[in-house]
Design an enzyme around this catalytic site. Sequence first.
Site, PDB file in Angstrom:
ATOM      1  N   SER A 163      45.719  -2.629  46.697  1.00  0.00           N
ATOM      2  CA  SER A 163      44.521  -3.203  46.642  1.00  0.00           C
ATOM      3  C   SER A 163      43.450  -3.153  47.808  1.00  0.00           C
ATOM      4  O   SER A 163      42.215  -3.174  47.649  1.00  0.00           O
ATOM      5  CB  SER A 163      44.455  -4.781  46.211  1.00  0.00           C
ATOM      6  OG  SER A 163      45.129  -4.833  45.162  1.00  0.00           O
TER       7      SER A 163
ATOM      8  N   GLU B 299      68.585  12.028 103.158  1.00  0.00           N
ATOM      9  CA  GLU B 299      69.084  13.725 102.303  1.00  0.00           C
ATOM     10  C   GLU B 299      68.942  14.654 103.722  1.00  0.00           C
ATOM     11  O   GLU B 299      69.784  15.588 103.308  1.00  0.00           O
ATOM     12  CB  GLU B 299      67.997  14.022 101.589  1.00  0.00           C
ATOM     13  CG  GLU B 299      67.995  13.263 100.162  1.00  0.00           C
ATOM     14  CD  GLU B 299      69.226  13.519  99.509  1.00  0.00           C
ATOM     15  OE1 GLU B 299      69.518  14.711  99.271  1.00  0.00           O
ATOM     16  OE2 GLU B 299      69.900  12.691  98.652  1.00  0.00           O
TER      17      GLU B 299
END
Length: 737
Positions: free
Chosen positions: A428, A162
């Site tokens: 249940s 960069e």
Amino acid sequence: MAKGRAGGGRGEPNFDVPEGRAGDPADLDLRLSRADRAGGGVARGESGSKVGRGTKGRASAAPPARALRKAPRRARRSILGRLVYGVFVLGLWGVIGVAGLVAYHASQLPPIDQLAVPKRPPNIAILASDGSLLANRGETGGRVVSIKELPPYLPRAFVAIEDRRFYSHLGVDPVGIARAVAQNITRRGVSQGGSTLTQQLAKNLFLTPERSASRKIQEAILALWLEHKYSKDEILELYLNRVYFGAGAYGVEAAAQRYFGKPAKSVTLAEAAILGGLVQAPSRLAPNRNLPAAQARAAQVLAAMEELGFAKPADAKLALATPARPASVRGGGSANYVADLVMDVLDDFLPKFESDIVINTTVDTGLQAAGEKALVDELNQKGGRYNVAQGALVSMKPDGAIRALVGGRDYAKSQFNRATTAKRQPGSSFKPFVYLAAVEHGLTPDTVRDDAPISIKGWNPENYSRDYRGPVTLRDALALSLNTVAVRLGQEVGPKSVVQTAQRLGISSPLQANGSIALGTSEVTPLEMVGAYAAFANGGTGVIPYVIASVKSADGKVLYKRKEGGLGRVIDPNAVSMMNAMMHETFVTGTAKKAEVPGWDLAGKTGTSQDFRDAWFIAYSATLVTGVWLGNDDGEPTKKVSGGNLPGEIWKAYMTVALKGQSPAMLPGAKNWRNRAPAEPAVTNSTPGGLIGALLGEPQAAAPAAPAPRAARHADASRGPSQDDRNFLEKLFGVGE
């Protein structure tokens, strides 16, 4: 007078044509040469050149031939001088113009003495119980790291690709800009922008992503200020912690975790090259999206590092030979469901914080992985056949500490947390609250009630198997999940009592106090249900499920630490003993027998809602309580998924791993009612004086205390369900409801 003139006393001017020349006087050359000027000969260095040589007191008759030849060169020099002057003037005006532009754009920025690097949004690191990272939350996706923590090649990868002149320029690099312009014009390689790392940092810290000349000027001004304010390593550290890497990751730590599943301090050279090349185009070069492009860019980074001496040739060659690959996350990473739960409850413990924090959770990474695998594998293998797409798993210690939480099949595809948010009918699996209310009203596991048709204001509940057994004990009725008995018990103790019992154990969702509450028709979440069952596993103490153990600042300061606490005693020890005995029977003769883990004392309950829309299995040992739910998000019925088949298989697969290596322990009070011979019940519901009488408005006999044991069991319940009953349930429903 004449004589005097002739005698040569006073000479008169002579305008005659010089000797040897002819022509008109107009032909005379009266111009001065350099030699005719004062010092002319000296200036040109001409030896023996004197004024009026050959003709005393008079200019030379003609200029030297050399002067005539150099006249065009003097003209050319005059043009060049004017050109240089013009360029100088234009340059001066250009400098003035640039200075004006800089001054104007500088005036649009805050005063230099008021500039400050904005605070980075705090990161929330969420850790497992062993200290390993589960997930990061916050706007950045990772914590701040010091440049000293990182391997040297990681920051160098960014400098190499960069801004290779980073350590020599003052924030703006004219050489780099010129090189970028030249390379872009010639179209060699990837198009370059010429911005330094410092300029990129200035843009990230202070400016918008707008691409304009005005913003570039401000970027350069701010870059110069940063270089004046901070050292090179400080600027690089700021950059590494602020730059965006895609996928919501800001900073090199977040990126390392996101793409490689490891901290930045542990990345390899090949992985560092991937990260260094990624910032140019995070979407296009993300290794989990476009691995070939990411690896090609990483090769460029490695070449640049080797050229600058940032990486040894041998190391660069090895990195090129074994390029980095992103870490694969199974099922989209179920730990994110845990992280979402942490973020949902964090405000209750730490409403405000401005810097990074670290949250230690109760979650076990091994159990989390085991729960995710059990759920995902089962759905992958059988989900299509049974038309079931989703599921959830919650597992906690009996004190409420969550050890694993899986909120769905694939977090990447759906972030909806079904473990904590989805409210579904428990069927249940809600019956233990009904039976507990009955036990607290004086009934026991050996109390007998009729399994027979029942009608309540036009409602006619049926058993799962749609047949009836007549008088059965509560132990067997719960093990076989007989609906008619549960409804009778609910009416006997009253729906409000059932609701209050469930709420006392920790159910917080709204419950409807009606006849169908006994069959689990009010919606609840898996987390609520598992938390309520924990009271049975720990001996009767109500718990508040929790996942956060402590919160610390980044420097280790304790900001919150959980204290012991809960809902206190919510079940009498004797009632706990009876409930554990009845729910243990589901593993022995009932609907949960295929989920048994050899050597362990287990208890629990299956559950299936109407039309097979929801299937549950919630059960526990003395050390761990686990619940599983399966269904479809849109409520579409499954193809007969019941609590005892797929959820039971998931539960067993998980618990087999979770309990491995532990010493088996008995459930609280298990010996008190395990294999105990029942007493003749003092109250039955087979006559109008019993439950049916109560439904008709007739008075009910008082329920007795626990009766004394007798030698023989009731004739119809002495062996539990018959072999025919068992075969029927297995054939029709796998292992029964």
